[in-house]
Design an enzyme around this catalytic site. Structure first.
Site, mmCIF file in Angstrom:
data_model
loop_
_atom_site.group_PDB
_atom_site.id
_atom_site.type_symbol
_atom_site.label_atom_id
_atom_site.label_comp_id
_atom_site.label_asym_id
_atom_site.label_seq_id
_atom_site.Cartn_x
_atom_site.Cartn_y
_atom_site.Cartn_z
ATOM 1 N N GLN A 1 0.553 -8.953 6.401
ATOM 2 C CA GLN A 1 -0.381 -10.170 6.318
ATOM 3 C C GLN A 1 -0.644 -10.581 7.712
ATOM 4 O O GLN A 1 -1.030 -9.598 8.596
ATOM 5 C CB GLN A 1 0.324 -11.173 5.438
ATOM 6 N N GLY B 1 -1.233 -4.244 1.673
ATOM 7 C CA GLY B 1 -2.165 -3.219 1.575
ATOM 8 C C GLY B 1 -2.677 -2.535 2.899
ATOM 9 O O GLY B 1 -3.386 -3.073 3.555
ATOM 10 N N HIS B 2 -1.771 -1.653 3.374
ATOM 11 C CA HIS B 2 -1.984 -0.933 4.726
ATOM 12 C C HIS B 2 -2.711 0.523 4.633
ATOM 13 O O HIS B 2 -2.075 1.269 4.048
ATOM 14 C CB HIS B 2 -0.507 -0.886 5.545
ATOM 15 N N ASP C 1 -5.199 -7.842 6.794
ATOM 16 C CA ASP C 1 -6.082 -6.638 6.789
ATOM 17 C C ASP C 1 -6.747 -6.395 8.152
ATOM 18 O O ASP C 1 -7.999 -6.038 8.021
ATOM 19 C CB ASP C 1 -7.354 -7.022 5.767
ATOM 20 N N LYS D 1 -3.391 -2.944 10.425
ATOM 21 C CA LYS D 1 -2.383 -2.964 10.794
ATOM 22 C C LYS D 1 -1.674 -1.314 10.334
ATOM 23 O O LYS D 1 -0.950 -0.741 11.183
ATOM 24 C CB LYS D 1 -1.143 -3.834 10.068
HETATM 25 P P1 GDP Z 1 -4.161 -3.678 7.196
HETATM 26 O O1 GDP Z 1 -3.558 -4.519 5.989
HETATM 27 O O2 GDP Z 1 -3.948 -4.489 8.176
HETATM 28 O O3 GDP Z 1 -3.208 -2.730 7.399
HETATM 29 O O4 GDP Z 1 -5.538 -3.497 6.849
HETATM 30 P P2 GDP Z 1 -6.426 -2.685 5.740
HETATM 31 O O5 GDP Z 1 -5.793 -1.458 5.424
HETATM 32 O O6 GDP Z 1 -6.167 -3.418 4.390
HETATM 33 O O7 GDP Z 1 -7.974 -2.897 6.066
HETATM 34 C C1 GDP Z 1 -8.373 -2.350 7.273
HETATM 35 C C2 GDP Z 1 -9.398 -1.559 6.639
HETATM 36 O O8 GDP Z 1 -10.283 -1.054 8.041
HETATM 37 C C3 GDP Z 1 -8.986 -0.246 6.085
HETATM 38 O O9 GDP Z 1 -10.014 0.330 5.112
HETATM 39 C C4 GDP Z 1 -8.919 0.848 7.293
HETATM 40 O O10 GDP Z 1 -9.061 2.071 6.829
HETATM 41 C C5 GDP Z 1 -10.172 0.368 7.882
HETATM 42 N N1 GDP Z 1 -10.173 0.435 9.418
HETATM 43 C C6 GDP Z 1 -9.213 0.320 10.252
HETATM 44 N N2 GDP Z 1 -9.468 0.630 11.579
HETATM 45 C C7 GDP Z 1 -10.864 0.915 11.573
HETATM 46 C C8 GDP Z 1 -11.881 1.045 12.707
HETATM 47 O O11 GDP Z 1 -11.401 1.072 13.734
HETATM 48 N N3 GDP Z 1 -13.439 1.200 12.284
HETATM 49 C C9 GDP Z 1 -13.527 1.132 10.996
HETATM 50 N N4 GDP Z 1 -14.811 1.516 10.391
HETATM 51 N N5 GDP Z 1 -12.598 0.969 9.882
HETATM 52 C C10 GDP Z 1 -11.336 0.957 10.281
HETATM 53 P P1 IMO Z 2 -2.006 -6.987 4.508
HETATM 54 O O1 IMO Z 2 -0.412 -6.861 4.854
HETATM 55 C C1 IMO Z 2 -4.918 -9.991 3.357
HETATM 56 C C2 IMO Z 2 -3.346 -13.195 0.679
HETATM 57 C C3 IMO Z 2 -4.013 -13.383 -0.706
HETATM 58 C C4 IMO Z 2 -3.919 -14.952 -0.831
HETATM 59 C C5 IMO Z 2 -2.584 -15.095 -0.371
HETATM 60 C C6 IMO Z 2 -1.437 -15.407 -1.008
HETATM 61 O O2 IMO Z 2 -2.811 -5.840 3.955
HETATM 62 O O3 IMO Z 2 -2.726 -7.753 5.641
HETATM 63 P P2 IMO Z 2 0.226 -13.394 -2.374
HETATM 64 O O4 IMO Z 2 -0.114 -12.397 -3.150
HETATM 65 O O5 IMO Z 2 1.085 -13.170 -1.099
HETATM 66 O O6 IMO Z 2 1.118 -14.502 -3.064
HETATM 67 O O7 IMO Z 2 -1.473 -14.122 -2.044
HETATM 68 O O8 IMO Z 2 -2.313 -14.338 0.671
HETATM 69 N N1 IMO Z 2 -2.796 -12.217 1.075
HETATM 70 C C7 IMO Z 2 -3.375 -11.085 1.837
HETATM 71 N N2 IMO Z 2 -4.673 -11.031 2.398
HETATM 72 N N3 IMO Z 2 -4.057 -9.023 3.468
HETATM 73 C C8 IMO Z 2 -2.650 -9.132 2.888
HETATM 74 O O9 IMO Z 2 -1.870 -8.238 3.301
HETATM 75 C C9 IMO Z 2 -2.476 -10.187 2.166
HETATM 76 N N4 IMO Z 2 -1.144 -10.608 1.328
HETATM 77 C C10 IMO Z 2 -1.751 -11.537 0.905
HETATM 78 O O10 IMO Z 2 -5.311 -12.972 -0.796
HETATM 79 O O11 IMO Z 2 -5.184 -15.490 -0.396
HETATM 80 MG MG MG Z 3 -4.468 -4.722 3.875
#
Ligand code: GDP
Ligand code: IMO
Ligand code: MG
Length: 424
Positions: A224, A48-49, A21, A24
């Site tokens: 991840q 969840g990107h 998270d 990415k």
């Molecule tokens: P990922 O799994 O690595 O793609 O990250 P996620 O999408 O799960 O979580 C990142 C969260 O931060 C999302 O809600 C994005 O919309 C938000 N986000 C990403 N970059 C920024 C930033 O520079 N500033 C703020 N405020 N939010 C951001």
């Molecule tokens: P992105 O790509 C954050 C975590 C889960 C749990 C562990 C194992 O959005 O960064 P799983 O369902 O893979 O068997 O869960 O890994 N986890 C993540 N945490 N971002 C993710 O993906 C994750 N994918 C799995 O919360 O601790």
């Molecule tokens: Mg994510």
């Protein structure tokens, strides 16, 4: 390399260097403007990107986050756990937003997440003494069956004996795991999915190799983060795939030494969702502020993410293992208003300062962090697009990360939307 990342060329990888998270999805969306190929290489619908651009805001679980560059080809690699139900939902949502899937290819050899995998994920979690807090997407059981060599693969969707394969496997799963799955229900569902995805199936490795040889720009999308890696992470509180560069090889037979850019991405702080140790966990009051300001709520599960201060010991380790060429630091805007900011620069274990990273979850849980303190800044920085224009203390903070890790910071994001970025 002196080039700014908005002008990147060659083969680039986006590698999470934390617990996921890190932003990415948004980095891929920003960099994909320059890509001919975007290749997702690990994980499944646990991912969840988030992408926020002119098409809208999307949570990408299976589809590569570069799909919005409709001129690029998007690949789902051999080692991605393909959840077809989730893919169908994504296809529907994106079609409504005017995004075409014509440019998508799913590798025929990828493992399929089946309904029994999702059930087993839930059942196992229920009876575990020490819960992992999985996302419940059946990703662990999908990879377990894959390595046990009993899982169904994407190519089975177009085989003449799909029905027999599903019936056979569903009956075995019912027997072994005491499930009550109707083989016919699963077959009916999957034969429908098969019709939809048939045009998108192919041999991604050949496409990738061919394009790399032609000098096209290839962007690898990791899911991840490195400390959730099945081998390198804090076992058992990990996921079941390889978010590091090894994952690229596992999906595409593409050697990491052929990467021109290995971009390690993490937030200006860090977060973790699910169980497992995080040495630099913030105190409750600060965590509350960061959760609110940074909307630290899981994209896939809606769970609150636990925030910590940035941990340079882990970053250094992730760099040694993945040979990062640059860092992408996201959500710097979220730290605005913090009077003091901490950076984890070492661990204490049994009274001694160390940079050693224990991979066993119990041991990482035993270390206590050594911090360096920084003064914060109060200005809103969301509009800043030039590093020089950041508040002085923000620059000091970023420079300290660079100095400690010896990796140049080339991407700083200051807002969630495409373009809310400083290319350094
Ligand atoms: P990922 O799994 O690595 O793609 O990250 P996620 O999408 O799960 O979580 C990142 C969260 O931060 C999302 O809600 C994005 O919309 C938000 N986000 C990403 N970059 C920024 C930033 O520079 N500033 C703020 N405020 N939010 C951001
Ligand atoms: P992105 O790509 C954050 C975590 C889960 C749990 C562990 C194992 O959005 O960064 P799983 O369902 O893979 O068997 O869960 O890994 N986890 C993540 N945490 N971002 C993710 O993906 C994750 N994918 C799995 O919360 O601790
Ligand atoms: Mg994510």
């Amino acid at each position: 390399m002196k080039t700014k990342l908005n002008n990147w060329k060659g083969a680039a990888a986006v590698i999470g260097i934390d617990w996921g998270d890190s932003g990415k999805g948004r980095l891929i969306d920003d960099l994909s403007q320059n890509a001919d190929i975007i290749a997702r290489f690990n994980g499944g619908s646990n991912t969840g990107h988030t992408v926020a651009n002119k098409f809208g805001k999307f949570a990408m679980h299976i589809t590569p986050s570069g799909i919005f560059n409709q001129k690029a080809t998007c690949l789902i690699g051999r080692n991605v756990a393909v959840n077809l139900e989730v893919l169908m939902q994504e296809m529907d949502a994106m079609k409504k937003a005017g995004v075409s899937f014509k440019n998508l290819m799913i590798d025929e050899q990828a493992p399929l997440t089946m309904p029994w995998h999702i059930m087993r994920d839930g059942l196992r979690e229920k009876i575990r003494k020490s819960k992992i807090g999985t996302t419940g997407n059946g990703v662990g059981p999908t990879y377990a069956d894959y390595t046990e060599r009993v899982g169904l693969k994407v190519i089975d969707l177009i085989s003449n004996d799909l029905k027999e394969k599903i019936y056979n496997e569903a009956q075995i799963q019912n027997k072994f795991f005491n499930l009550k799955i109707s083989p016919n229900d699963v077959y009916l569902k999957f034969s429908k999915y098969a019709k939809v995805v048939k045009p998108f199936l192919g041999k991604t490795i050949q496409i990738l190799k061919h394009n790399h040889q032609k000098g096209k720009n290839i962007l690898f999308e990791g899911a991840q983060g490195y400390f959730l890696d099945i081998d390198a992470g804090t076992y058992p509180f990990v996921t079941s795939s390889n978010p590091g560069v090894v994952g690229i090889w596992r999906s595409y037979d593409f050697h990491p030494q052929n990467l021109d850019h290995v971009i390690g991405i993490t937030k200006a702080y860090t977060t973790r969702v699910g169980s497992g140790p995080m040495p630099t966990k913030m105190d409750e009051a600060t965590a509350k502020q960061i959760i609110e300001k940074g909307h630290e709520v899981g994209t896939t599960t809606g769970r609150i993410r636990s925030p910590g201060w940035q941990d340079l010991v882990l970053l250094k380790y992730a760099n040694e293992a993945n040979h990062l060429t640059s860092l992408a630091i996201t959500k710097l805007d979220v730290l605005s208003g913090q009077k003091k900011i901490k950076l984890g620069v070492g661990y204490k274990l049994n009274g001694k300062v160390t940079e050693y990273v224990p991979h066993n979850a119990d041991h990482l849980g035993e270390v206590s962090p050594v911090y360096e303190d920084f003064d914060g800044w109060s200005e809103n920085i969301s509009h800043v697009r030039d590093f020089k224009k950041l508040p002085k203390n923000a620059k000091i903070y970023i420079n300290a990360i660079e100095k400690f890790t010896k990796i140049p910071v080339k991407f700083i994001s200051v807002g969630p939307k495409r373009g809310e970025v400083i290319y350094v």
